[in-house]
Design a protein around this motif. Sequence first.
Motif, PDB file in Angstrom:
ATOM      1  N   ASN A  81      59.940  42.849  42.050  1.00 17.37           N
ATOM      2  CA  ASN A  81      60.977  41.963  41.527  1.00 17.37           C
ATOM      3  C   ASN A  81      62.162  41.990  42.502  1.00 17.37           C
ATOM      4  N   ALA A  82      63.031  41.021  42.403  1.00 19.64           N
ATOM      5  CA  ALA A  82      64.109  40.829  43.388  1.00 19.64           C
ATOM      6  C   ALA A  82      65.005  42.051  43.521  1.00 19.64           C
TER       7      ALA A  82
ATOM      8  N   ASP B 185      63.064  44.936  45.248  1.00 22.17           N
ATOM      9  CA  ASP B 185      62.841  44.583  46.647  1.00 22.17           C
ATOM     10  C   ASP B 185      64.126  44.768  47.451  1.00 22.17           C
ATOM     11  N   GLN B 186      65.228  44.269  46.934  1.00 23.60           N
ATOM     12  CA  GLN B 186      66.516  44.383  47.637  1.00 23.60           C
ATOM     13  C   GLN B 186      66.909  45.848  47.820  1.00 23.60           C
TER      14      GLN B 186
END
Length: 188
Positions: free
Chosen positions: A98-99, A102-103
């Motif tokens: 998920n974002a 990942d970030q």
Amino acid sequence: MSDALPPWRPLLRGARQREGRSPQARWLQLATLGSDGSPRVRTLVFRGWAGACQLDLLTDRRSEKSAELSAEPRLELCWLLPKAKSQFRLRGHRLLLNADDDQSARSQHWQQLHPGARSLWGWPQPGAPFDPLGDFPEALGDAVPLPETFELVRIEIQQVELLELVGHPHRRRRWRLDQDWAEERLNP
């Protein structure tokens, strides 16, 4: 899925330790399917474990391998450790995070890279025609923000084969996630 280490992980760790400080102990080959259906193989650097059966690699989002892994996430890695006379073949697929995860993982990996290694993400697009006037920085310092082209490739391993090139006959074993990592002896 359990966080317990599968039985092949200590074997891989031991083989890597026998390589000593050799940088090649971190190099593995990634096999993907090209956009034209042909096989592709590249050498990447192992960046660490994200779980018992998940490992991290880094790439440039502008590279062909990024698009190939998006289109076909199944892959195989070959990790040859010559001093240990061992070849590990790791089969699995790319995981999509998920974002937020990942970030966070990308930021952590970016900070762990030394400035010279970061410089690759400041270079022109990989595989594009060479421009002798192109900007190829030698380093990107800590103040440089995380580039969007800096991509984490997290791989979930589903099968491992180990070929040990010692003794007669050589020894080959396989472990599969769908069989709770039970060891299976194979002909070499």
